[in-house]
Structure formats: structure tokens, C-alpha cells
Design a protein around this motif. Sequence first.
Motif, PDB file in Angstrom:
ATOM      1  N   PHE A  92     -10.525  28.984  -7.498  1.00 41.35           N
ATOM      2  CA  PHE A  92     -10.902  27.923  -8.426  1.00 41.35           C
ATOM      3  C   PHE A  92     -10.108  28.000  -9.739  1.00 41.35           C
ATOM      4  O   PHE A  92     -10.043  27.017 -10.481  1.00 41.35           O
ATOM      5  N   THR A  95      -4.325  28.032  -2.406  1.00 37.77           N
ATOM      6  CA  THR A  95      -5.027  28.244  -1.142  1.00 37.77           C
ATOM      7  C   THR A  95      -4.160  29.038  -0.178  1.00 37.77           C
ATOM      8  O   THR A  95      -2.962  28.764  -0.025  1.00 37.77           O
ATOM      9  N   LYS A  97     -10.348  17.023  -4.481  1.00 38.81           N
ATOM     10  CA  LYS A  97     -11.164  17.640  -5.529  1.00 38.81           C
ATOM     11  C   LYS A  97     -11.853  16.552  -6.345  1.00 38.81           C
ATOM     12  O   LYS A  97     -11.206  15.617  -6.808  1.00 38.81           O
ATOM     13  N   ASN A 131      -6.883  28.246 -10.130  1.00 40.81           N
ATOM     14  CA  ASN A 131      -5.637  27.475 -10.085  1.00 40.81           C
ATOM     15  C   ASN A 131      -5.500  26.604  -8.838  1.00 40.81           C
ATOM     16  O   ASN A 131      -4.456  25.992  -8.614  1.00 40.81           O
ATOM     17  N   ASP A 132      -6.547  26.542  -8.028  1.00 37.81           N
ATOM     18  CA  ASP A 132      -6.576  25.736  -6.794  1.00 37.81           C
ATOM     19  C   ASP A 132      -5.572  26.192  -5.735  1.00 37.81           C
ATOM     20  O   ASP A 132      -5.309  25.466  -4.773  1.00 37.81           O
ATOM     21  N   THR A 169      -9.583  29.150  -1.361  1.00 41.37           N
ATOM     22  CA  THR A 169      -9.055  28.364  -2.475  1.00 41.37           C
ATOM     23  C   THR A 169      -9.565  28.964  -3.780  1.00 41.37           C
ATOM     24  O   THR A 169     -10.769  28.963  -4.052  1.00 41.37           O
ATOM     25  N   TYR A 193     -14.941  20.396  -3.728  1.00 43.50           N
ATOM     26  CA  TYR A 193     -13.707  20.420  -2.947  1.00 43.50           C
ATOM     27  C   TYR A 193     -14.015  19.933  -1.536  1.00 43.50           C
ATOM     28  O   TYR A 193     -15.042  20.306  -0.956  1.00 43.50           O
ATOM     29  N   ILE A 236      -5.394  17.685  -4.092  1.00 46.42           N
ATOM     30  CA  ILE A 236      -4.708  18.714  -4.868  1.00 46.42           C
ATOM     31  C   ILE A 236      -3.427  19.104  -4.132  1.00 46.42           C
ATOM     32  O   ILE A 236      -3.277  18.857  -2.935  1.00 46.42           O
TER      33      ILE A 236
END
Length: 322
Positions: free
Chosen positions: A196, A201, A150, A198-199, A194, A131, A161
Motif C-alpha cells: 500500500f 505488486t 484503485k 507504493n502500490d 500489493t 483495490y 494503477i
Amino acid sequence: MGLRYGSRSRPGTMVSTWLNGLVSGTVLPPGAAYWSGDATTNTIDKTSFLDDASSVLSTTFSGGRSYMSAASNGGVAAYFAGGTAVLGGGDGYNVIWKMPFDTESVATITPTLSSTASQGAGCANSGTAAYWSLGRESPDGGVASDTIDKTLFADDATAAITATLSVAIRRQGAYANSGTAGYWCHDSTIIDKTLFSNDSTSALAATLSNSVTYRGGLANSGTAGYTAYGYANTDVINKLAFASDANAAITPTLSSARWGGGAAAKSGTAGYWAGGSTSGSSSGGTTAIDKTAFTDDATAAITPVLAVGKAEMCGTADSGTL
């Protein structure tokens, strides 16, 4: 050709290392930290986790690169992204360079960042993706960015993303609890996280103890993340416990106050802090390497140092499987 520390053996090769003075059997070498950046040099330094010895790789970038970001796919490869060829600033690159640890050769990969970038940060979900917080997307003098890119390790495909940082930032540090989340330590006191899975933030309730720019970050994956450095010169180290996301400055500090250094870690063992400027100038890069033991957070300078002083640099590591 003999195996190098930080490299992985070819299929069928048996690798032995020493543990407590005895041959411990068929285990992988202990890995290494890799340091690059600073527009005055195109070299890559390597610090072995076996004995802390440092050396310069024969591999180089085509030119000096300051303000790059770096991340690592466990014991497979290092990635370097963005940066600028101008000391103290300049137009950024959208380039991503990849360095497999078994060959330690650097080459650009076809996917690129979604924009030109410098003064950003990188972290990784080992085995899955890197990332990138792009930092400054626009040319020199442009504004900071909230974009996160990403890079999938399966095929190196790279794209922005949907989730973004809570505010636009540059000159920040980053680290990751591999398998769980990446953390972005802002150029203020904000910490973004963030997930991981579902990304997504968002900003944490916890904040950093100091408001500085040009941070560096590293992690003892599964336990805690650390960030240090800062303009104008600080020796403070912040530590965030992954179990609670609580953050605080720790009593041990860097051996000298500085900004813009590189950070990398042998997860489970120690974190390393290399280079950085001790003056208000980008040209004031040092050769110092500090080591933070994860058992008690004791931090001190180690005798091997970088071959030349570097600032505005980055670090990453072959830390094996996380």
C-alpha cells in the motif's frame, strides 16, 4: 429510529453494548458482515457480530448480481464492484456500488471501474482506498485480466494503477493487512502482494496449498489472512501469517466442501464464510455460514444461516477502525 448493529451513531449519540453480561460503556456496536451476489437474487444478507444473528436488509440491488467483488472502508462504507447478471457467466459491469453502514442504502457512484469486470476480487487499505482485481474484463468467454483498479475513499475516484498482477487471473480470493498490503490468492497456487505504500505488486515465494478456482478471502488485520472454497468443491482453509508471509493449510476445515462463497471478518475476533455451491452447478448455492475463531482457528457452522442459498457471491464487513 433505533440504532442497528453494524451502524455508527450520529454525532453526540451515546451507544452502549454488553460485554461479559455487563454494560461496558460508550463504545461502538460490534459491526456486521454483509453478503450479496448470485444472479438469482438481488438481496443483501447481514450477519451481526454481536450475536451472529442473520437477517435480510430492506435495501436491494436493482437486479441479481453474481461474481461481484466487495471491499470495505473500515466502519464507514461497503463497496461492491463489477459482476454479471447471468448465472454462471455473462457480460460484466464496470459499475461500483457504495453502501454507507449508517444508512445501509446502496447506490451507484459516478466513478466506474476502468473496464467491465466479473469473477474478480477486492480488498482495502482501510481509511485510504479499495483495490480491485478485475478478473474477467472481456464479455463472457473472454480472457482473464492482470489489471488492478484503485478507489480512493476520500472522493471515490477510481482508476487502474500501473502495477499489475504477476499473471492474469480470475475466480480468485483477496484479503488485506490494512495499512500494509493487499494479497491476491490466484486460481492456481500463486499469491501476489500489493504494497500500500507504493502500490507495487509481486508474487510471493510462498504458495497456496491447493490449486483451485472460485476462492474467497478474509483477514485478521495485523495477524493473518485466510482463503477458502474452491472448484470443484474443497473444504481446505489456507492461512498466511502477515509477519512472515508464510502460507499453509490449517487443520480446521469448512463444515462442507464448496466453491464460490463469500468471506468477511470481524478483525481480532473471527472470520465468516457464507454460502457457496456444494455441487458442480452455479444453481447449487447453500445457506450455510461457517465461523473461524481467530484465537485458535477452530471452524464450525453457526445456527443462523442465509435466507436463501447463494453462490458466485461476495462478502465484506463493517469491522470498525483497523
